[in-house]
Design an enzyme around this catalytic site. Structure first.
Site, short mmCIF file in Angstrom:
data_model
loop_
_atom_site.label_atom_id
_atom_site.label_comp_id
_atom_site.label_asym_id
_atom_site.label_seq_id
_atom_site.Cartn_x
_atom_site.Cartn_y
_atom_site.Cartn_z
N VAL B 109 0.84 -1.19 0.00
CA VAL B 109 0.00 0.00 0.00
C VAL B 109 0.88 1.24 0.00
O VAL B 109 1.80 1.36 0.81
CB VAL B 109 -0.89 0.04 1.26
CG1 VAL B 109 -1.82 1.24 1.23
CG2 VAL B 109 -1.68 -1.26 1.40
N CYS B 110 0.59 2.17 -0.92
CA CYS B 110 1.33 3.44 -0.90
C CYS B 110 0.48 4.50 -0.20
O CYS B 110 -0.41 5.09 -0.79
CB CYS B 110 1.69 3.89 -2.30
SG CYS B 110 2.80 5.29 -2.29
N LEU B 111 0.74 4.66 1.07
CA LEU B 111 0.03 5.67 1.85
C LEU B 111 1.12 6.41 2.64
O LEU B 111 1.86 5.78 3.39
CB LEU B 111 -0.99 5.00 2.79
CG LEU B 111 -1.79 5.92 3.70
CD1 LEU B 111 -2.69 6.84 2.88
CD2 LEU B 111 -2.64 5.11 4.67
#
Ligand code: ZN
Lengths: 410, 182
Positions: B109-111
């Site tokens: 996840v790119c957060l």
């Protein structure tokens, strides 16, 4: 200076004979010109022995790598592969008369409070925040108000390139490591999407290989930074990716450096910081002069600049800000009754507490699964849930952090 | 002198043993996780589950968006909190293969607050809100799934169709996705 020096010296060596002194070295030192705490550790051990400390224990979980030899001066080529703690101890003992150094090859976390209780002082040259938090919390927890000997000053040193710091912590009396945790500059991380789509630096390629590619290919196998085959695999993937994106500079040693998160260390910075730590140890052990209060930073990367300031103790520090206080409990109370008594306490604003002990959760306000699971405990008697003198840790929206109570059955 | 001191120590150790030996303490990381978890305010669209209720540091989260392009889907994530929390952020992964610009096919996840912008003052609630936001506002400028990001950037309508298709277990550009409809 006056004639203080000889007198003080005699005084100090007399006292030091009776103190056990303890230091830690934890090293992760690979690749040219990189050194973690191993370099600091060699310096500290040598300084302590030469300062007249007579009984020193040294803990290190690492073995000697060929790349350590350029600056970890207690080690020789024939020592490669042996535990650092053992080799360092016997080397210093062979050179310094009348010092006993007891090595332990393992992690600081292997030892319990009883072990740490035997020392006068603890000096750390650790390589991770996690290990520092652990020893800090352990020493704070050991403090027993009825036993002054239970307070073990902690001296902590660390270096990063031309920068370094040393710090004196008197557990429960002065600011502890956890008090200032929020002030640590977090590791600079590159967004995942940069690694995945537009790497710009060789390190990005290595991180891509270790964070994204390794778990994709070897789903359940954990990447072992110390396994040369694993490192080789990461290196090859990173190199391939670098070529794809026209990036140069991916090497095997860069790969090692990135995945082990090695911050380049400089031997002389280690020497400066180790000297500072050992001088503070000497002053604390002998009472010869006032000691550092309580943080010294050494900035050598932009000219030279040092600054000393006092880290403040945080009232709501989760480690030292809420020492367990005794709380009289009728063993026949139910947990619910106990909670009601807590809410009646005027000095704390408890409304919806969640309570646990080290071995079991007593009551959780949420999430629903834990609430349902712990709800039956409300009916149970305190004597069936906790032991006399057991600690209950409480969090509550009304508390800045937490509250610890020692159950005293009445 | 030394003798007296060590005798004193032994005496104290003995009396300490009598009073029951010192019990282990809850660690700062565990306490912080406890505080964060017990004070979570989850909207009805989010559920949390602990596969091992004895282990509060590992749990799963199910997000079921009630609006936006991912409406009607049910998305699962694993959370792993390590002993260096909150100095280090929790590790979060999506356990399904889904079509999303900020989540790759392996569930990464790119957060920002899960990595470069994590701070110890942030809590689990912030992370969970951030995750939910990804389903309401997928962000094509932080692509982890490049194709999906490009798709979204080019034609929102087409992307919407592909999302729908993928959630149904269909193919998008020769890749089959997991059926995630609730
Ligand atoms: Zn503190």
């Amino acid at each position: 200076m006056r004639t203080m020096t000889p007198k003080c010296k005699r005084h100090s060596s007399m006292i030091l004979k009776s103190c056990k002194l303890h230091k830690f070295v934890l090293a992760y030192t690979r690749g040219a010109n990189n050194s973690g705490a191993g370099g600091l550790g060699c310096e500290i051990l040598k300084n302590l022995a030469l300062s007249g400390f007579k009984d020193i224990h040294v803990i290190d979980m690492d073995t000697i790598d060929v790349s350590n030899l350029n600056r970890q001066f207690l080690f020789r080529a024939s020592d490669v592969g042996k535990p650092k703690a053992t080799v360092a101890a016997s080397f210093v003992m062979s050179r310094v008369k009348d010092v006993t150094i007891t090595p332990y090859y393992g992690a600081i976390q292997d030892k319990d409070q009883e072990y740490y209780m035997q020392f006068k002082l603890v000096i750390c040259g650790l390589d991770s925040v996690e290990a520092r938090r652990w020893i800090n919390a352990t020493l704070v927890d050991m403090v027993d108000i009825d036993n002054p000997e239970s307070l073990k000053p902690l001296i902590d040193g660390g270096t990063e390139g031309f920068k370094g710091q040393s710090r004196v912590i008197l557990p429960t009396l002065t600011s502890c490591y956890e008090c200032s945790l929020d002030m640590l500059t977090p590791q600079t991380a590159v967004p995942l999407c940069t690694l995945a789509t537009i790497p710009r630096q060789p390190a990005h390629c290595v991180e891509w290989a270790s964070i994204l590619e390794w778990p994709r290919v070897f789903e359940d196998k954990k990447l072992d930074n110390d396994d040369p085959e694993h490192v080789q695999w990461i290196y090859e993937q990173a190199l391939h990716r670098a070529q794809e994106f026209n990036i140069s500079g991916v090497t095997y040693s860069l790969t090692q450096g990135v995945i082990k998160n090695i911050i380049p260390a400089i031997a002389s910075t280690n020497a400066i910081i180790a000297a500072s730590c050992c001088n503070e140890a000497l002053k604390i052990a002998t009472g010869a002069n006032p000691y550092l209060n309580n943080y010294m930073m050494y900035i050598g990367n932009e000219g030279v600049y040092t600054h000393t300031f006092e880290h403040e103790k945080k009232d709501d520090c989760p480690v030292c800000g809420n020492l367990a206080t005794d709380f009289a409990v009728d063993p026949e109370w139910t947990l619910e009754e106990f909670i009601d008594r807590l809410k009646e306490q005027p000095e704390v604003q408890i409304k919806k507490p969640t309570l646990v002990t080290e071995r079991r959760r007593l009551y959780y306000q949420g999430p629903p699964q834990l609430n349902e699971q712990t709800r039956p405990n409300l009916e149970k008697k305190m004597r069936d849930l906790v032991d006399n003198r057991e600690e209950i840790a409480i969090t509550d929206p009304g508390l800045p952090f937490s509250l610890r109570l020692n159950v005293i059955f009445s | 002198m030394l003798k007296i001191w060590s005798m004193k120590q032994q005496q104290q150790a003995a009396s300490a043993a009598e009073g029951g030996q010192k019990k282990k303490k809850v660690t700062a990381a565990q306490l912080r996780a406890q505080k964060d978890l017990s004070e979570l305010s989850l909207p009805p669209t989010i559920r949390m589950h602990m596969p091992d209720p004895e282990d509060i540091l590992n749990f799963t989260l199910t997000i079921e968006p009630d609006e936006g392009m991912y409406k009607c889907g049910s998305f699962n994530f694993t959370f792993a909190i390590n002993s260096n929390f909150p100095h280090e952020p929790p590790k979060v992964k999506c356990t399904q293969k889904i079509y999303h610009p900020n989540i790759d096919l392996d569930g990464n996840v790119c957060l920002n607050i899960l990595r470069e912008d994590w701070k110890p003052v942030l809590n689990l609630n912030a992370v969970i809100v951030g995750l939910q936001f990804l389903f309401l506002e997928p962000n094509p400028s932080d692509p982890l799934n490049k194709e999906a990001a490009e798709d979204l950037r080019l034609t929102r309508e087409n992307f919407k169709r592909n999302v729908k298709n993928s959630m149904n277990g269909g193919y998008v550009k020769n890749v089959q996705f997991e059926r995630v409809l609730k």
